[in-house]
Each structure stands twice: as C-alpha cells, then as structure tokens.
Design a protein around this motif. Structure first.
Motif, PDB file in Angstrom:
ATOM      1  N   ILE A 345     -24.756 -12.907  -7.180  1.00  0.00           N
ATOM      2  CA  ILE A 345     -24.435 -12.799  -8.609  1.00  0.00           C
ATOM      3  C   ILE A 345     -23.168 -11.970  -8.804  1.00  0.00           C
ATOM      4  O   ILE A 345     -22.324 -12.289  -9.649  1.00  0.00           O
ATOM      5  N   LEU A 348     -20.334 -14.212  -8.153  1.00  0.00           N
ATOM      6  CA  LEU A 348     -20.103 -15.131  -9.271  1.00  0.00           C
ATOM      7  C   LEU A 348     -19.333 -14.452 -10.398  1.00  0.00           C
ATOM      8  O   LEU A 348     -18.452 -15.055 -11.016  1.00  0.00           O
ATOM      9  N   PHE A 349     -19.655 -13.190 -10.656  1.00  0.00           N
ATOM     10  CA  PHE A 349     -18.908 -12.450 -11.674  1.00  0.00           C
ATOM     11  C   PHE A 349     -17.450 -12.261 -11.250  1.00  0.00           C
ATOM     12  O   PHE A 349     -16.528 -12.390 -12.062  1.00  0.00           O
ATOM     13  N   ALA A 356     -23.099 -17.019 -13.256  1.00  0.00           N
ATOM     14  CA  ALA A 356     -23.520 -15.616 -13.227  1.00  0.00           C
ATOM     15  C   ALA A 356     -24.308 -15.278 -14.485  1.00  0.00           C
ATOM     16  O   ALA A 356     -25.394 -14.686 -14.423  1.00  0.00           O
TER      17      ALA A 356
END
Length: 429
Positions: A345, A348-349, A356
């Motif tokens: 995650i 993804l950010f 995310a």
C-alpha cells in the motif's frame, strides 16, 4: 422504511434496535441493526470502493448508503435518473438501502450566511447553491431513496440567539413545505421522511425544534448542526435536550459525529444512525484505522505507531512502512488485510495509484463497521457504559504514555547533542 423496532433500552437511554428498509426487488428488504453506520458515498457509490468489492464488506452492516441529492446537480439530471428508475437502478444496487441528506461534510457544506427564507445555501463543486423546498422534493421524487431528510438551516456554534431562533423557524417552515409537497402515502410516496432538527448550541432552541418536529407526521429524525464548532463538553446536554422530547419508537440519525469518542457520545445519548465521512477523510490522508476492537474497550494492545499519529491510526504514506510485509492489522478479516501488506500500500501511494485509496477505504470501512458491532454487543449485554469508559480511559492513558516517551526521548536527544558538541569542540554550559 418499512419498520423500526427498539429491541432493548437501558435506563440511561442507550438502545439497540433494528431498522427494516424496503428495496426495489419484489420481496424482502434490508434489515440494519442499530446503532449503525451509514456508508458515505459520492452519487450513490463509495468514494474509492468499486461496486464489485462492496460484497467484501460486512453484510448487512454495509448495505446502508448515504448521499446528498446535490451531488447530481452536476452530471445526470434528476429527470434522467427518474427515467432510469431511480437511484437503485442507476447504481445497480437494488438490495442496498439509500438515505438522502442535503448536507455532505465533504462536497455539500451548509453556508449559513447566505441562507434565506427561500431555502438553505450550500457550498458545492458547482459553486454556492440556494436549494428551495420545491426543487429539493422534486429531486427526491426523481431519485426515490428509501429515506430522506428535510432541508435544514444549519448554523455554526458561535452565532447569536436571534440567528438560532431564525434557523429553527426556517427549518420548521421548510419541513412543513416538504411534507405538503410529498405525494400521499402509497405507490407514489417518495420514501420515509426524517424531519430535520437544528438549533446550534442554544439548548432552548434545540428543545423547541425537537418538540415541534415531533408533532409532525415524520418517520424519523435527522439531527443537524453538529460538528460545526460546538464544544464537545456541551454536546451531551444538547443531545439529551433533543432526545428527551422525541418518541422512542422512531429512529434518530445524526450528522457531524465521526471520531470513535464522538460515536460513543452519540450512542450514549440514544442516537441510532451515524454518517461516515470520517472514513473518507482518513483514506484521503493515507491513514489506516488500527485501534483495538477489544470487547471490553481496552486499548492496551494498540499498534505502536512509528510516525507520531494519535494511536487510533497509522500513516501508510510514511517511509517506515516501505519494507513492512505485515498486514495493517494482524487478525483483521477485511479484504485488504487478507491479501495485501503495508509495504504494498505504501508503494501504491508512492506511485500515485488509486488502488491505494481503494484498499485503504475497504479496511477503514470494515474496521469502523466492526467497531459498531462491538458496541451493539456491549449494549445487548448491558455493559456499554463500562465499555465506553474503558475505551476512553485507555485511550487517554495511551496518550499520556506517548507524551512521557516523547519528553524522555527529547531529554536523551538533548544529552546526545550536548555530547557531540563537546566532542567537536563546541562546549555547552
């Protein structure tokens, strides 16, 4: 709304119940246990969670959606929605209940300074809009939600008593207008009406508004004007002044109470339904809820935060999680924790992937819905007040320990700095 029943009420006003809401299918409906959380949406769907992942959320807890009709002032017109068959058919979720509320703390914020006797004013993505009762009821009739709240003149806590009186008078007038414009009961009825209750931080005006709304033929009550600057210490007396004059057999919905402590405060006053814009705010900021769901309210097993947040959540944008291969919460059963890690995650950010927010919203929604389940269980077993006190005290103790650690850490850091300065020839007296 088909039916609401209070299953158990305690002497302090805390209660559990069941709200049955009909859907557009031929048979059946949605039964929501209360106190309950309404899922905040944008035009009928959660902000980041796609429809195909909605079944991964706890059921039927997640089957109650909330939206603002003002969302549709951009995009599809209400007439087009009516031709499609209403909101349920538009979003393709016939087995979900929908509650329509004018105020949306994210996209449709009440603007008290511009309100007039004609209707309330809202700050929206389309600009500042005046909404008249006739136009509002027309939107509702096209969208066909299960429940809808009437218009309210919400004001912040710091306005004068005169402005509060005006707010109550306008809200009652608009309520009567909405009732008069609503088709007769039967096949043409446009959902169950929840009468709006306002009054700001004025105890007498809150009580007056509640008494007047209770006289009207409404299915429930929508309590507005909270989360607009009132002190948390005065909120309990304001809520009690409202709830004490409302009939027990009708549900109560509130807007503006979002934090865990605020939810517990509202439930202690006898509120049944809460909005969930808090989840959106957390998700947008990259935060994941991590507070304990211990059935006794004990928060000793908080996850240790690495970035100085408030111990209810962690910031997954932080670089400390880029190699953390553990789930957000070890024993969490949500789709995100079962399939993804903090490191993923965080990645993804960093690459600005919308997935995310999707994964984070799923976790946060799941966690908050489970929080409500724990609360309902505590009420059923007659230990809600103990749960509430333990929860809040544990949080406070955890904060105190965090402050002590920060202070001690600062002292050690000062000593290290002084030692280094001495070593390089800069003596410190």
């Amino acid at each position: 709304m088909k039916h609401f029943v209070v299953k158990k009420t305690w002497s302090n006003g805390v209660r559990v119940g069941a709200l049955e809401v009909g859907n557009i299918t031929a048979t059946g409906g949605v039964v929501i246990e209360t106190p309950a959380l309404l899922i905040s949406t944008r035009k009928g769907l959660p902000h980041f969670t796609p429809p195909d992942l909605l079944p991964s959320l706890p059921s039927p807890d997640s089957h109650f959606l909330q939206l603002s009709p003002l969302h549709f002032l951009e995009g599809l017109s209400p007439t087009t929605i009516s031709k499609i068959g209403g909101l349920h058919k538009l979003i393709g979720l016939p087995d979900y209940a929908i509650a329509a509320v004018p105020r949306d703390s994210i996209h449709s914020i009440p603007e008290s300074k511009s309100a007039s006797k004609l209707g309330p004013t809202f700050e929206t993505p389309c600009g500042r809009l005046l909404v008249k009762p006739k136009d509002y009821v027309q939107m509702i009739s096209c969208m066909r939600p299960n429940i809808w709240a009437t218009l309210a003149d919400e004001v912040p806590a710091w306005v004068s008593d005169k402005r509060n009186r005006t707010s109550v008078d306008r809200t009652l007038r608009w309520l009567d207008d909405c009732l008069a414009l609503n088709p007769a009961q039967g096949c043409k009825a446009i959902g169950s009406i929840f009468g709006a209750i306002v009054g700001g931080s004025n105890l007498d005006e809150r009580k007056r508004c509640a008494e007047e709304v209770a006289k009207r033929n409404v299915a429930g009550y929508w309590i507005g004007g909270f989360g607009l600057g009132e002190a948390i210490d005065e909120r309990s007396s304001l809520l009690r002044a409202i709830v004490d004059v409302l009939p027990d057999e009708k549900p109560r919905m509130i807007c503006g109470l979002e934090l865990p402590e605020e939810i517990l405060q509202g439930i202690a006053a006898g509120i049944d339904l809460f909005d969930s814009t808090y989840i959106y705010s957390l998700t947008l900021g990259g935060f994941a809820l991590t507070f304990s769901l211990d059935k006794n309210g004990n928060q000793d097993n908080f996850q240790k935060n690495k970035m100085g947040s408030d111990s209810t959540k962690i910031n997954l944008r932080a670089t400390v999680y880029r190699k953390d291969m553990s789930p957000i919460i070890k024993n969490c059963t949500c789709h995100t924790c079962q399939n993804y890690t903090k490191a993923y995650i965080n990645h993804l950010f960093n690459v600005h992937e919308m997935l995310a927010q999707t994964l984070l919203e799923i976790h946060n929604t799941h966690h908050y819905l489970m929080f409500f389940r724990v609360i309902r269980e505590a009420i059923q077993e007659g230990r809600f007040e103990n749960y509430r006190q333990t929860f809040i005290e544990s949080r406070r103790e955890h904060y105190d320990r965090g402050v002590v650690c920060e202070v001690e850490g600062t002292r050690w850091l000062d000593k290290i700095v002084q030692f280094v300065l001495k070593c390089i020839g800069f003596g410190v007296n």
